[in-house]
Design a protein around this motif. Structure first.
Motif, PDB file in Angstrom:
ATOM      1  N   THR A  26       0.832  -1.208   0.000  1.00 28.97           N
ATOM      2  CA  THR A  26       0.000   0.000   0.000  1.00 28.97           C
ATOM      3  C   THR A  26       0.864   1.254   0.000  1.00 28.97           C
ATOM      4  O   THR A  26       0.615   2.204  -0.748  1.00 28.97           O
ATOM      5  N   ALA A  27       1.894   1.250   0.850  1.00 28.90           N
ATOM      6  CA  ALA A  27       2.781   2.414   0.914  1.00 28.90           C
ATOM      7  C   ALA A  27       3.513   2.612  -0.407  1.00 28.90           C
ATOM      8  O   ALA A  27       3.711   3.751  -0.864  1.00 28.90           O
ATOM      9  N   ALA A  28       3.918   1.522  -1.047  1.00 27.06           N
ATOM     10  CA  ALA A  28       4.606   1.625  -2.333  1.00 27.06           C
ATOM     11  C   ALA A  28       3.711   2.257  -3.387  1.00 27.06           C
ATOM     12  O   ALA A  28       4.156   3.098  -4.177  1.00 27.06           O
ATOM     13  N   LEU A  29       2.430   1.872  -3.387  1.00 29.98           N
ATOM     14  CA  LEU A  29       1.496   2.432  -4.360  1.00 29.98           C
ATOM     15  C   LEU A  29       1.305   3.928  -4.134  1.00 29.98           C
ATOM     16  O   LEU A  29       1.329   4.729  -5.086  1.00 29.98           O
ATOM     17  N   ILE A  30       1.145   4.339  -2.886  1.00 32.51           N
ATOM     18  CA  ILE A  30       0.928   5.758  -2.584  1.00 32.51           C
ATOM     19  C   ILE A  30       2.154   6.584  -2.963  1.00 32.51           C
ATOM     20  O   ILE A  30       2.050   7.633  -3.621  1.00 32.51           O
ATOM     21  N   LEU A  31       3.328   6.104  -2.565  1.00 34.02           N
ATOM     22  CA  LEU A  31       4.542   6.844  -2.886  1.00 34.02           C
ATOM     23  C   LEU A  31       4.811   6.874  -4.388  1.00 34.02           C
ATOM     24  O   LEU A  31       5.313   7.869  -4.926  1.00 34.02           O
ATOM     25  N   GLY A  32       4.475   5.786  -5.064  1.00 41.86           N
ATOM     26  CA  GLY A  32       4.658   5.743  -6.510  1.00 41.86           C
ATOM     27  C   GLY A  32       3.776   6.751  -7.222  1.00 41.86           C
ATOM     28  O   GLY A  32       4.206   7.406  -8.178  1.00 41.86           O
ATOM     29  N   ILE A  33       2.525   6.885  -6.753  1.00 44.65           N
ATOM     30  CA  ILE A  33       1.608   7.858  -7.365  1.00 44.65           C
ATOM     31  C   ILE A  33       2.128   9.278  -7.148  1.00 44.65           C
ATOM     32  O   ILE A  33       2.172  10.093  -8.076  1.00 44.65           O
ATOM     33  N   ILE A  34       2.532   9.587  -5.913  1.00 41.09           N
ATOM     34  CA  ILE A  34       3.045  10.923  -5.620  1.00 41.09           C
ATOM     35  C   ILE A  34       4.312  11.210  -6.418  1.00 41.09           C
ATOM     36  O   ILE A  34       4.502  12.307  -6.960  1.00 41.09           O
ATOM     37  N   GLY A  35       5.180  10.198  -6.509  1.00 43.02           N
ATOM     38  CA  GLY A  35       6.416  10.378  -7.265  1.00 43.02           C
ATOM     39  C   GLY A  35       6.155  10.626  -8.739  1.00 43.02           C
ATOM     40  O   GLY A  35       6.789  11.488  -9.357  1.00 43.02           O
TER      41      GLY A  35
END
Length: 281
Positions: A26-35
């Motif tokens: 979940t954290a990877a998905l959120i950070l990936g979207i923001i990035g």
């Protein structure tokens, strides 16, 4: 009776299943979207790069946990890892774009600085006052295109202002002019004079002539001389002067009847200093 009494047997409750640990994915998905969103703005390439690295590592770790049965969001973790990789790529592209823009800006500043100052090039004697000024300049050891009068002398009719980037502005001697019936800028009782301005682009870069401006003052008190507009004069420079090409415009100015001189100032653009010609009427 048996010495040991058999204890009754009770069924044991089933062991609860281990709770899924989906945090990494979940954290990877959120950070990936923001990035990825940050990567759309070149200035934030550094943020996209940092978030992309973290999202990629966490996404791969989350996918590995899902394979071992410790998580149930294998797809989410994979999406986060992919977005992290995309963020890294966009970070590199953004850095290239930003650094290129800065480099172009520095080159433009250098170009503007190199073309800002002008030196005096005396005329060939065909225009009023040019022969006199030529002799004066040679007596000082100057030569055509040298930097002998950058700070002190005002140019005269026929002289040229030669800039460091080889842009040359030349002004003719003033000629008496009779404004038309519907001329704008002429006051009854005043005199009118016209001058021809030639811009020669001998440099390597094109020149935007639309930014050229002309102003004038007349007489010993330096009274503003209004520019005259009618069907014959009042044209302005337009378009682009390509390397090796010239452009010509004719200006007319309204002067007091007793004025004996006309000072015309030509400003090529924001990057070139204005030059002045003092013309005898």
């Amino acid at each position: 009776m048996s010495q040991y009494t058999q204890q009754p047997q009770f069924p044991q409750a089933p062991t609860p299943a281990a709770q899924a640990r989906n945090g990494l994915g979940t954290a990877a998905l959120i950070l990936g979207i923001i990035g990825a969103l940050s990567g759309l703005i070149p200035f934030f390439f550094w943020l996209a790069g940092i978030l992309g690295v973290i999202a990629l590592i966490m996404g791969l770790a989350g996918r590995g946990r899902a394979k071992r049965g410790g998580a149930t969001n294998k797809g989410v973790a994979l999406a986060g890892a992919i977005l992290g990789l995309i963020s890294l790529i966009m970070s590199v592209v953004g850095a290239v774009i930003l650094f290129k823009a800065v480099d172009d800006a520095v080159k433009d500043i250098d170009k503007a600085t190199s073309g800002s100052s002008a030196s005096k090039e005396p005329g060939d004697g065909s225009a009023k006052g040019s022969g006199k000024d030529k002799g004066k300049n040679q007596g000082k050891g100057g030569s055509a295109g040298s930097d002998t009068s950058k700070d002190a002398e005002t140019l005269e009719a026929g002289d040229s202002a030669v800039y460091d980037d080889k842009l040359t502005v030349t002004m003719s001697a003033p000629e008496a002019y009779t404004p038309g019936e519907y001329a704008i800028g002429h006051t009854k009782g005043n005199k009118a004079y016209k001058v021809t301005v030639v811009i020669d682009n001998a440099g390597k870069e094109k020149f935007d002539a639309a930014l050229v401006t002309a102003e004038a003052r007349a007489g010993k008190d330096g009274v503003k001389a209004e520019q005259i507009f009618d069907e014959e004069v009042g044209e302005v420079f337009t378009g682009t002067v390509m390397p090796g090409k010239k452009a010509t415009a004719v200006y007319a100015f309204d002067t007091p009847a007793d004025a004996e001189n006309l000072v015309v100032e030509i400003s090529p653009d924001f990057f070139h200093d204005a030059s002045q010609w003092e013309l005898k009427l």
